[in-house]
Design an enzyme around this catalytic site. Sequence first.
Site, PDB file in Angstrom:
ATOM      1  N   LYS A  78       1.024  -1.282  -0.017  1.00  0.00           N
ATOM      2  CA  LYS A  78       0.382   0.305  -0.075  1.00  0.00           C
ATOM      3  C   LYS A  78       0.560   1.303   0.194  1.00  0.00           C
ATOM      4  CE  LYS A  78      -3.717   2.451   2.998  1.00  0.00           C
ATOM      5  NZ  LYS A  78      -4.704   2.246   3.768  1.00  0.00           N
ATOM      6  N   SER A 153      -9.444   1.386   3.230  1.00  0.00           N
ATOM      7  CA  SER A 153      -8.934   1.793   1.939  1.00  0.00           C
ATOM      8  C   SER A 153      -7.796   1.682   1.359  1.00  0.00           C
ATOM      9  CB  SER A 153      -8.476   3.601   2.915  1.00  0.00           C
ATOM     10  OG  SER A 153      -7.412   2.781   3.974  1.00  0.00           O
ATOM     11  N   SER A 177      -9.780  -0.648   7.186  1.00  0.00           N
ATOM     12  CA  SER A 177      -9.442  -0.482   5.987  1.00  0.00           C
ATOM     13  C   SER A 177      -8.515  -1.802   5.433  1.00  0.00           C
ATOM     14  CB  SER A 177      -8.317   0.587   5.834  1.00  0.00           C
ATOM     15  OG  SER A 177      -9.141   1.559   5.630  1.00  0.00           O
TER      16      SER A 177
END
Length: 480
Positions: A78, A153, A177
Amino acid sequence: MLEPWTISSVRSALAAKKLSARELAAEFFTRIDAQNPTLNAYLTLSPERAYAQADKIDALIASNKSLPPLAGVPIGVKDVLSTRGIRTTCSSKILENHFPVYDATAVERLESAGAVLLGKTNCDEFAMGSSNENSAFGAVKNPIAPDRVPGGSSGGSAAVVAAGLAVASLGTDTGGSIRQPGALCGIPAMMGSYGRVSRYGLIAFASSLDRIGPFANNVHDVAAILQTIAGRDPRDSTSTTAPVPDYTSEIAKPVKGLRIGIPKDYFAEGMHSGVRAKVEAGIALLKSLGCELVDIRMPHTDYAIATYYIIATAEASSNLARYDGVRYGLRVDDPTLIGMYRKTRGAGFGPEVKRRIVLGTYVLSAGYYDAYYLKGQKVRALIAQDFRDAFTKVDAIVTPTSPIPAFKLGEKTNDPLQMYLADIYTVTGSLAGVPGISVPCGKTPQKNLPVGLQIFGPAFGEARVLQLAHAFEQAGGANL
Ligand code: GLN
């Protein structure tokens, strides 16, 4: 569809010299070239670094040396985790050209274990969101249903694994997330206890809640990645010295006789009927494996979203003060200092990040601090107490991961409150600091969209959580 690659299939293919680590990396880059223009799941690729690592693995194989546990395993990370010399944007314009000078500990540990970093994955800006639509670089499409969101997210990290563009990935979870996109993309995804994994090199959103954790195609691989990244790191004082169990062998332990708490408070109205049906079937499956179901109450659950949006925004407003046009990233010039701050932050942050900074600054401001921030901290303590009380009676708690399956792109972008409700079942565990996994639990009868079952364990009870998830997966939980 082809069977997805797993850590063990990579290992046996390399050991049998069916292909080299370099060829495997090349295969993944080919897939990425074909699919990423549509999915938008990777923001930056790192082929030089990937091939250099693959060559090291191939050299070990050529000289018949023993291979590290993740040798040659292609991963995505990420874009909130720092990677030395590789662009790290947090999906924000303010860090569009940010090149960190060091690696996050979790990334360093994966690479030391032989993993091959393919690139950085898209996410909501500064990890704020539940659909990945808050990225300054465009939304990610759900590989299962491309007109729908992958969740957020960590939407890119979930999508790359679900689409076969990485064998595993790292995401971060502050309020849901990792678990929520795992559920919406139909793959297992886990956050360990707060303190289990070092946050060094993670660009902070809400420091008392942020956690790094894995996405993979099966629970065994989730366990292997967590095991690699977990453990004390002197560079993060909140990382624990508690020893890291061998999760990959722990998962095989029997689950018969384990007591599973089912909190009534999580099965209220507002849950999608298809999600409810599958989660109920999932709970029945656990019962058929010999688990004992126990009704429990978690009385402060209703306050979790409000509490989370006070504490997380307060910490975000403080953490994001560092983007001032001087030290990092974007700078928009102006003759006055205050003008430079205003223009830089005005141009660099997207609307959701601005909303959170304003909200967080408000709840911390003189006159409102006691009413909001301090009260929020007290309710957080009560929510944590709900979990501690429950774990005196049960070994694990099972709930849905998300009240709804993957929704259409654009469906909730105009209603932040609706978006915040996507985290209604995940934020409690975030506030309490306990570990949680989402594991695939069938597909909705209506549209065939993946459903996730969430399993919480007591603090540092990761092994138990993984055991249950593994047994559930082996018993066919994904095909309910
Ligand atoms: N969706 C939640 C939020 O917007 C959680 C995000 C996260 O866990 N990083 O804050």
